[in-house]
Design an enzyme around this catalytic site. Structure first.
Site, short mmCIF file in Angstrom:
data_model
loop_
_atom_site.label_atom_id
_atom_site.label_comp_id
_atom_site.label_asym_id
_atom_site.label_seq_id
_atom_site.Cartn_x
_atom_site.Cartn_y
_atom_site.Cartn_z
CE LYS A 1 -1.15 -2.95 -12.03
NZ LYS A 1 -1.71 -1.93 -11.71
CG ASP B 1 -3.21 -2.72 -8.50
OD1 ASP B 1 -3.50 -2.94 -7.10
OD2 ASP B 1 -2.08 -2.29 -9.07
CE LYS C 1 -1.24 -0.18 -5.51
NZ LYS C 1 -1.65 -0.34 -6.91
CG ASP D 1 -13.58 3.01 2.52
OD1 ASP D 1 -13.84 3.17 3.64
OD2 ASP D 1 -13.82 3.43 1.37
CB THR E 1 7.24 -0.93 -5.96
OG1 THR E 1 5.99 -0.43 -6.78
CG2 THR E 1 7.19 -2.31 -5.68
NE ARG F 1 5.66 3.47 -15.52
CZ ARG F 1 6.27 4.25 -14.30
NH1 ARG F 1 6.57 5.43 -14.23
NH2 ARG F 1 6.12 3.57 -13.16
#
Ligand code: C5P
Length: 228
Positions: free
Chosen positions: A30, A57, A59, A62, A112, A205
């Site tokens: 990603k 990704d 997002k 617009d 999230t 992470r």
């Protein structure tokens, strides 16, 4: 079986390539705004050339014409999956879906990192339970022609119930027992997310910051496999 997508949340092209080279089990990566703003979009092609499935990704949220153009550009780069934000609305999502070609287009529902309290503050109303909003936005996305959604592990079952089998449900917020949650508010283990019906688990992470990233990635893959 759920795919595990490695979020390349690292500061440079060299770090990104070093990480994918160190983990030969990785099939999906990603790419997000931090790394791409540093490297430029050329990195997408480099990863596609390594036979990796690229999940872009960014997002997008617009006006319809702009998002459709961005999605078409992503298709030209060879990305496999990309995100738009469902809060961009039906016209934007419809335009995006029509421009997607082979790109699997998934709609981000509620990030999230949002807690229910912060989400209520963002919307300016307290009478919209967060979980209900996620399923409502998932259905809105499907009606506009999106392939699937991004939601937290906590909403996978209810989203799967309304969207049915087969469509992509992508979930970040993946943490093994004992992993730091960081800024993620709605998290679950790889096994729980897989058992709930996620098609793709996004992990950043817990792998990127691990002392042994390959071992961390492999345990997450293994846990996800056991969830089924
Ligand atoms: O490090 P961590 O595993 O929390 O990374 C999660 C990744 O998924 C980040 O790259 C983040 O931008 C992304 N993401 C998310 N929540 C969403 C959509 C994407 O955390 N709703």
């Amino acid at each position: 079986m759920s795919e595990v997508i490695l979020a390349l949340d690292v500061p440079s092209r060299e770090d990104a390539l070093h990480l994918v080279d160190a983990i030969p089990e990785v099939r999906w990566v990603k790419l997000g705004p931090v790394l791409l703003t540093r490297t430029g979009m050329g990195l997408v092609g480099e990863l596609v050339e390594r036979d990796l499935q690229v999940f872009l990704d960014l997002k997008w949220h617009d006006i319809p014409n702009t998002v459709a153009g961005a999605v078409a550009a992503a298709a030209d780069l060879g990305v496999a999956m990309a995100t738009v934000h469902t809060l961009g609305g039906p016209a934007m999502m419809t335009a995006a879906a029509q421009a997607a070609g082979p790109v699997s287009l998934v709609g981000v529902t509620v990030l999230t990192s949002h807690t229910p309290a912060e989400w209520a503050l963002t919307l300016g109303r307290v009478d919209q339970p967060l979980g209900g909003e996620v399923t409502r936005l998932a259905v809105l996305g499907r009606e506009a022609g999106l392939d699937g959604v991004v939601c937290s592990p906590r909403e996978i079952e209810s989203v799967r119930a309304v969207l049915g089998e087969g469509c992509p449900i992508v979930t970040p917020g993946i943490r093994r027992e004992g992993d730091e949650a960081g800024d993620q508010a709605r998290v679950a283990t790889p096994a729980a997310a897989a058992a709930a019906g996620a098609s793709h688990l996004v992990v950043g992470r817990p792998v990127v910051l691990a002392s042994e990233p390959r071992a961390a990635f492999r345990t997450i893959m293994e846990e996800a496999r056991c969830g089924h």
